[in-house]
Write a protein that holds these residues in place. Sequence first.
Motif, mmCIF file in Angstrom:
data_model
loop_
_atom_site.group_PDB
_atom_site.id
_atom_site.type_symbol
_atom_site.label_atom_id
_atom_site.label_comp_id
_atom_site.label_asym_id
_atom_site.label_seq_id
_atom_site.Cartn_x
_atom_site.Cartn_y
_atom_site.Cartn_z
ATOM 1 N N SER A 184 23.810 -12.332 5.701
ATOM 2 C CA SER A 184 23.913 -10.976 6.224
ATOM 3 C C SER A 184 25.004 -10.881 7.285
ATOM 4 N N ARG A 207 26.522 -7.610 10.134
ATOM 5 C CA ARG A 207 26.471 -6.224 10.587
ATOM 6 C C ARG A 207 27.840 -5.830 11.109
ATOM 7 N N ALA A 227 29.280 3.861 1.698
ATOM 8 C CA ALA A 227 28.157 4.585 2.292
ATOM 9 C C ALA A 227 28.673 5.653 3.236
ATOM 10 N N ALA A 258 21.614 9.673 4.329
ATOM 11 C CA ALA A 258 22.693 8.728 4.035
ATOM 12 C C ALA A 258 22.895 8.641 2.533
ATOM 13 N N TYR A 270 24.806 6.254 -0.654
ATOM 14 C CA TYR A 270 25.289 4.915 -0.942
ATOM 15 C C TYR A 270 25.882 4.816 -2.336
ATOM 16 N N LYS A 310 23.582 -0.120 -2.918
ATOM 17 C CA LYS A 310 22.291 0.519 -2.652
ATOM 18 C C LYS A 310 21.187 -0.532 -2.650
ATOM 19 N N ARG A 317 20.965 -2.943 -0.548
ATOM 20 C CA ARG A 317 21.430 -4.133 0.190
ATOM 21 C C ARG A 317 22.095 -3.756 1.513
ATOM 22 N N THR A 371 22.878 -0.877 4.651
ATOM 23 C CA THR A 371 22.303 0.268 5.357
ATOM 24 C C THR A 371 23.282 0.774 6.397
ATOM 25 N N SER A 405 24.002 3.328 9.602
ATOM 26 C CA SER A 405 23.293 4.019 10.676
ATOM 27 C C SER A 405 24.298 4.402 11.750
ATOM 28 N N GLN A 442 24.834 -2.439 8.087
ATOM 29 C CA GLN A 442 24.073 -3.670 7.935
ATOM 30 C C GLN A 442 24.166 -4.114 6.486
#
Length: 117
Positions: free
Chosen positions: A17, A19, A49, A58, A60, A65, A67, A69, A71, A82
């Motif tokens: 992952s 961010r 996104a 939101a 995507y 989609k 996986r 996110t 914000s 993320q």
Amino acid sequence: QVQLVESGGGLVQAGGSLRLTCVASGRTFSNYGMGWFRRAPGKEREFLASIPWRGDAANYANSVKGRFTISRDNANNTVYLQMNSLKPEDTAVYYCAAARQGTWDSWGQGTRVTVSS
């Protein structure tokens, strides 16, 4: 236009992952819809996104989609992406963008993400 600076890219193993962060300056951030795009080597820019100024609804791309996110924090002029369950095909330069009246008119310089297999 608004000035955008991305950060958070790097090298990660598949399944990992990251961010990404995009900080905006110069205009009233909360007036803008925000989005993330990417450009992989040899490919065209791809929408990932978007998020409206309210932070709801939101949208995507199918490729991310479930996986990724998106914000936003309007108090700190920041939008995030993320990214989970990363795949080698997610390797690209990732760009933050701002939109007013439906047009993406401000872009960051990009941050590179490399996913190793």
